[in-house]
Design a protein around this motif. Structure first.
Motif, PDB file in Angstrom:
ATOM      1  N   ASP A 151       0.823  -1.210   0.000  1.00 42.45           N
ATOM      2  CA  ASP A 151       0.000   0.000   0.000  1.00 42.45           C
ATOM      3  C   ASP A 151       0.858   1.261   0.000  1.00 42.45           C
ATOM      4  O   ASP A 151       0.590   2.215  -0.739  1.00 42.45           O
ATOM      5  CB  ASP A 151      -0.945   0.016   1.201  1.00 42.45           C
ATOM      6  N   ALA A 152       1.892   1.255   0.827  1.00 49.13           N
ATOM      7  CA  ALA A 152       2.784   2.416   0.898  1.00 49.13           C
ATOM      8  C   ALA A 152       3.524   2.593  -0.418  1.00 49.13           C
ATOM      9  O   ALA A 152       3.699   3.722  -0.904  1.00 49.13           O
ATOM     10  CB  ALA A 152       3.769   2.254   2.051  1.00 49.13           C
ATOM     11  N   SER A 156       3.203   5.788  -3.035  1.00 46.68           N
ATOM     12  CA  SER A 156       4.394   6.535  -3.444  1.00 46.68           C
ATOM     13  C   SER A 156       4.525   6.555  -4.955  1.00 46.68           C
ATOM     14  O   SER A 156       4.870   7.575  -5.552  1.00 46.68           O
ATOM     15  CB  SER A 156       5.647   5.911  -2.818  1.00 46.68           C
ATOM     16  N   LEU A 157       4.245   5.414  -5.579  1.00 42.32           N
ATOM     17  CA  LEU A 157       4.330   5.319  -7.027  1.00 42.32           C
ATOM     18  C   LEU A 157       3.375   6.288  -7.702  1.00 42.32           C
ATOM     19  O   LEU A 157       3.770   7.109  -8.536  1.00 42.32           O
ATOM     20  CB  LEU A 157       4.018   3.892  -7.464  1.00 42.32           C
ATOM     21  N   VAL A 158       2.101   6.206  -7.346  1.00 37.82           N
ATOM     22  CA  VAL A 158       1.089   7.036  -7.989  1.00 37.82           C
ATOM     23  C   VAL A 158       1.257   8.504  -7.597  1.00 37.82           C
ATOM     24  O   VAL A 158       1.103   9.403  -8.427  1.00 37.82           O
ATOM     25  CB  VAL A 158      -0.323   6.522  -7.649  1.00 37.82           C
ATOM     26  N   GLY A 159       1.586   8.745  -6.329  1.00 39.40           N
ATOM     27  CA  GLY A 159       1.806  10.121  -5.901  1.00 39.40           C
ATOM     28  C   GLY A 159       2.955  10.774  -6.646  1.00 39.40           C
ATOM     29  O   GLY A 159       2.914  11.964  -6.972  1.00 39.40           O
ATOM     30  N   GLY A 160       3.982   9.985  -6.962  1.00 37.71           N
ATOM     31  CA  GLY A 160       5.112  10.518  -7.697  1.00 37.71           C
ATOM     32  C   GLY A 160       4.786  10.820  -9.150  1.00 37.71           C
ATOM     33  O   GLY A 160       5.425  11.657  -9.779  1.00 37.71           O
ATOM     34  N   ALA A 173      -2.881  11.391 -11.794  1.00 47.96           N
ATOM     35  CA  ALA A 173      -2.718   9.972 -11.478  1.00 47.96           C
ATOM     36  C   ALA A 173      -3.627   9.608 -10.312  1.00 47.96           C
ATOM     37  O   ALA A 173      -3.705  10.345  -9.330  1.00 47.96           O
ATOM     38  CB  ALA A 173      -1.261   9.672 -11.130  1.00 47.96           C
ATOM     39  N   LYS A 174      -4.300   8.474 -10.412  1.00 47.56           N
ATOM     40  CA  LYS A 174      -5.222   8.051  -9.354  1.00 47.56           C
ATOM     41  C   LYS A 174      -5.012   6.577  -9.048  1.00 47.56           C
ATOM     42  O   LYS A 174      -5.047   5.733  -9.944  1.00 47.56           O
ATOM     43  CB  LYS A 174      -6.664   8.287  -9.788  1.00 47.56           C
ATOM     44  N   LEU A 175      -4.789   6.269  -7.784  1.00 44.53           N
ATOM     45  CA  LEU A 175      -4.631   4.884  -7.351  1.00 44.53           C
ATOM     46  C   LEU A 175      -6.007   4.231  -7.212  1.00 44.53           C
ATOM     47  O   LEU A 175      -6.884   4.759  -6.541  1.00 44.53           O
ATOM     48  CB  LEU A 175      -3.887   4.831  -6.018  1.00 44.53           C
ATOM     49  N   ILE A 176      -6.201   3.091  -7.859  1.00 44.72           N
ATOM     50  CA  ILE A 176      -7.474   2.385  -7.809  1.00 44.72           C
ATOM     51  C   ILE A 176      -7.434   1.267  -6.767  1.00 44.72           C
ATOM     52  O   ILE A 176      -8.346   1.112  -5.963  1.00 44.72           O
ATOM     53  CB  ILE A 176      -7.832   1.788  -9.184  1.00 44.72           C
ATOM     54  N   GLU A 188      -3.183  -1.184  -9.354  1.00 40.51           N
ATOM     55  CA  GLU A 188      -4.005  -0.665 -10.448  1.00 40.51           C
ATOM     56  C   GLU A 188      -4.160   0.838 -10.269  1.00 40.51           C
ATOM     57  O   GLU A 188      -4.473   1.315  -9.174  1.00 40.51           O
ATOM     58  CB  GLU A 188      -5.381  -1.331 -10.473  1.00 40.51           C
ATOM     59  N   TYR A 189      -3.955   1.579 -11.344  1.00 43.21           N
ATOM     60  CA  TYR A 189      -4.094   3.030 -11.274  1.00 43.21           C
ATOM     61  C   TYR A 189      -4.412   3.592 -12.655  1.00 43.21           C
ATOM     62  O   TYR A 189      -4.374   2.863 -13.661  1.00 43.21           O
ATOM     63  CB  TYR A 189      -2.834   3.687 -10.712  1.00 43.21           C
ATOM     64  N   THR A 190      -4.754   4.861 -12.716  1.00 44.55           N
ATOM     65  CA  THR A 190      -5.047   5.512 -13.990  1.00 44.55           C
ATOM     66  C   THR A 190      -4.179   6.755 -14.135  1.00 44.55           C
ATOM     67  O   THR A 190      -3.757   7.362 -13.145  1.00 44.55           O
ATOM     68  CB  THR A 190      -6.527   5.924 -14.102  1.00 44.55           C
TER      69      THR A 190
END
Length: 245
Positions: A151-152, A156-160, A173-176, A188-190
């Motif tokens: 989760d962390a 970090s990935l999507v936030g970056g 960017a949005k974490l699904i 999964e993210y968009t």
């Protein structure tokens, strides 16, 4: 030579740390070779910073999955089984298997001794595809948890990647979803750049040792909104079917 359209360059993160990643265990010095340059960058870090550094380096490796070079079509071999409208692709050398749509093409990218790439994509022109990037890691990278819990890491990935806060706004960017199962990370993210279609990305990360060093497997499936009905379920099935053997 066939090519597959992958993520536009404005979605790419810096990947200058991808090559020559090493850590000097005695002196607590991190060194890396800048991508495309004959130059090394070494920085001194405190012991408690190593976990953060590892997370950052893994983030660089994951971003490389979006750098999709030209791929050459390859013929299927005896290790490919047929299963209804999907076929099972097995790589005995790299020790993995994945189910891919029956009529999809298979291509490989040029390896550089550190990374290797294989791609699966529709015969027709499309923004949908699945790729598997295998990257060699230093001895310091022993398991996915070395980079933090799923989760962390996903946050970090999507936030970056997110640049929606900029003025003017950049990519949103949005974490699904994110989860860990059977030793693998599922994320999964968009991503949506202003004026362009939203892109759905499904990633699976795993780690295995080939008898000499640890390797990171990054499986990335992607499709845009307009192609979700046609390819979305196929890509989800393909990505979720990946297994290390």
């Amino acid at each position: 030579m066939a090519s597959v359209s992958f993520m536009p360059s404005h979605f790419l993160l810096s990947h200058s740390l991808l090559q020559g990643l090493r850590r000097n265990k005695n002196s607590s010095i991190l060194c890396c070779k800048k991508h495309g340059l004959d130059q090394k960058i070494c920085v001194s870090v405190r012991e408690e910073e190593h976990v953060t550094r590892r997370r950052e380096f893994l983030f660089q490796v994951v971003s490389a999955a979006f750098i999709f070079p030209a791929v050459a079509p390859v013929a299927l071999d005896a290790d490919t089984e047929v299963a209804e409208d999907f076929r099972v692709y097995t790589d005995e050398v790299n020790k993995y298997r994945i189910e891919i749509p029956q009529d999809w093409q298979v291509g490989t990218g040029e390896g550089d001794g550190v990374r290797s790439l294989i791609a699966f994509y529709p015969e027709e022109a499309s923004n949908s595809n699945v790729s598997i990037l295998i990257t060699g890691l230093g001895a310091d990278f022993t398991r996915l948890e070395s980079f933090g819990k799923v989760d962390a890491f996903a946050e970090s990935l999507v936030g970056g990647l997110d640049r929606s806060w900029q003025r003017p706004p950049g990519v949103a960017a949005k974490l699904i979803d994110s989860k860990s199962s059977n030793g693998l990370y599922y994320i999964e993210y968009t991503l949506k750049n202003p004026g362009e279609s939203r892109r759905h990305l499904l990633s699976v990360l795993g780690m295995a040792n080939n008898g000499f060093y640890n390797r990171l497997y990054t499986i990335t499936g992607q499709f845009v909104d307009e192609e979700e009905e046609k390819f979305g379920s196929k890509i989800r099935k393909a990505v979720s079917s990946f297994r290390l053997t």
